[in-house]
Design a protein around this motif. Structure first.
Motif, PDB file in Angstrom:
ATOM      1  N   ASP A 158     -32.542  -8.076   0.281  1.00 54.93           N
ATOM      2  CA  ASP A 158     -31.864  -7.181   0.997  1.00 54.93           C
ATOM      3  C   ASP A 158     -31.450  -5.906   0.821  1.00 54.93           C
ATOM      4  OD1 ASP A 158     -29.709  -8.028  -0.988  1.00 54.93           O
ATOM      5  OD2 ASP A 158     -28.295  -7.120   0.235  1.00 54.93           O
ATOM      6  N   ASP A 165     -35.069  -4.201  -3.947  1.00 54.91           N
ATOM      7  CA  ASP A 165     -35.850  -5.472  -3.978  1.00 54.91           C
ATOM      8  C   ASP A 165     -37.156  -5.059  -3.363  1.00 54.91           C
ATOM      9  OD1 ASP A 165     -33.729  -7.281  -4.703  1.00 54.91           O
ATOM     10  OD2 ASP A 165     -32.840  -6.893  -2.638  1.00 54.91           O
ATOM     11  N   ASP A 193     -28.166 -12.401  -3.876  1.00 53.52           N
ATOM     12  CA  ASP A 193     -26.968 -12.162  -3.082  1.00 53.52           C
ATOM     13  C   ASP A 193     -27.267 -11.605  -1.935  1.00 53.52           C
ATOM     14  OD1 ASP A 193     -25.206 -12.939  -5.290  1.00 53.52           O
ATOM     15  OD2 ASP A 193     -25.447 -11.434  -6.251  1.00 53.52           O
ATOM     16  N   ASP A 194     -26.944 -12.042  -0.769  1.00 54.66           N
ATOM     17  CA  ASP A 194     -27.024 -11.651   0.597  1.00 54.66           C
ATOM     18  C   ASP A 194     -28.494 -11.909   0.941  1.00 54.66           C
ATOM     19  OD1 ASP A 194     -25.047 -11.142   1.868  1.00 54.66           O
ATOM     20  OD2 ASP A 194     -24.796  -8.801   1.583  1.00 54.66           O
ATOM     21  N   THR A 195     -29.140 -12.705   0.051  1.00 53.39           N
ATOM     22  CA  THR A 195     -30.537 -13.226   0.666  1.00 53.39           C
ATOM     23  C   THR A 195     -30.713 -14.772   0.547  1.00 53.39           C
ATOM     24  OG1 THR A 195     -31.943 -11.265  -0.422  1.00 53.39           O
ATOM     25  CG2 THR A 195     -33.025 -13.367  -0.218  1.00 53.39           C
ATOM     26  N   ASP A 229     -34.462 -12.309  -4.186  1.00 59.29           N
ATOM     27  CA  ASP A 229     -33.199 -12.005  -4.263  1.00 59.29           C
ATOM     28  C   ASP A 229     -32.200 -13.102  -4.286  1.00 59.29           C
ATOM     29  OD1 ASP A 229     -31.055  -9.863  -4.822  1.00 59.29           O
ATOM     30  OD2 ASP A 229     -30.738  -9.961  -2.774  1.00 59.29           O
TER      31      ASP A 229
END
Ligand code: MG
Length: 206
Positions: free
Chosen positions: A141, A145, A19-21, A17
Motif C-alpha cells: 500500500d 513497497d 499492514d494495510d495489504t 506487504d
C-alpha cells in the motif's frame, strides 16, 4: 573440486506487504489479539498460491528496532497471523521482516539493505527459496513497497488508497507498475498478466 548441484526450476513469487495489504494497519501493532485480516485478503492469497505463486510476507517492522516491541512479540503476532490465515484456508510460504528503524528523512531513499524500499528481503528470499524475480510481483500500500519490488527486478502493484503512483520519485514504466483497489484486485491483475504471454503466442494455424 566442484559439486554438481541439481538444477531446480525457479518459481514465481508474490511478495506481500503486511499492514494495510493483508491486515488492518494498527500503528506499531503489539498485541496479536488486534490483528484483523482485510476482507478478501486470505481468499486472494489462496487464489495466488493455487496458481503456483510462492507467497512471501515482506514487512518493515521498525517497532522492533525502536524497542517498542520485542522480536519475540513480533513472532507471536506472526504466529497469530498465520493461524488466522489458516482458518480461512490460506498460508504464507515465508515471513521476512526488517527491524531497521530509520532516522527521520526521505523514506523513499534506501537507508538499509533490507528495509523497503531496499530489495534485501526479496533478494534474500529469492536466493534461499529459488524464486524467479523477473516473474514475481510485490504488492503493498505504500510507494516504498512499489519501489522495493522494482528494486528487486519484480513488477509492483500499489493497493488501497494510502498512496498514488504519482508519488513515485521517477516516472514508472507502465509495464512494471500497477494500481489496484485491494489484494483481490491485485491477484486478478497478476493472473491476467501471467496469461497474457500465452495469449500472444504465435498461432499454430498454418
Ligand atoms: Mg503497508
Amino acid at each position: 573440486m566442484s559439486v554438481e548441484r541439481p538444477s531446480r526450476e525457479l518459481r514465481p513469487a508474490v511478495f506481500l506487504d503486511r499492514d494495510d495489504t493483508i491486515i488492518v494497519d494498527v500503528p506499531y501493532l503489539a498485541d496479536p489479539a488486534e490483528i484483523r485480516l482485510l476482507p478478501g485478503a486470505a481468499a486472494a492469497m489462496g487464489v495466488l498460491r493455487r496458481a503456483g505463486f510462492v507467497l512471501v510476507l515482506a514487512t518493515n517492522q521498525s517497532a522492533v528496532g525502536r524497542g517498542i516491541i520485542t522480536e519475540a512479540r513480533l513472532g507471536a503476532i506472526h504466529d497469530e497471523l498465520e493461524r488466522l490465515l489458516a482458518e480461512q484456508g490460506a498460508a504464507l510460504d515465508a515471513i521476512r521482516y526488517s527491524t531497521h528503524a530509520p532516522p527521520r528523512g526521505d523514506r523513499l531513499s534506501v537507508e538499509d539493505p533490507d528495509r523497503k524500499p531496499a530489495p534485501g528481503m526479496l533478494l534474500g528470499a529469492a536466493r534461499e527459496m529459488g524464486l524467479d524475480l523477473e516473474s514475481s510481483w510485490m504488492v503493498g500500500d505504500k510507494i516504498t513497497d512499489v519501489l522495493a519490488g522494482l528494486n528487486a527486478g519484480c513488477r509492483s502493484i500499489l493497493v488501497g488508497s494510502n498512496a498514488t503512483l504519482a508519488e513515485l520519485p521517477t516516472a514508472a514504466d507502465p509495464g512494471r507498475v500497477f494500481a489496484a483497489a485491494d489484494l483481490a484486485a491485485a491477484a486478478s491483475l497478476i493472473l491476467l498478466h501471467r496469461e497474457a504471454p500465452a495469449a500472444a503466442a504465435p498461432s499454430e494455424v498454418p
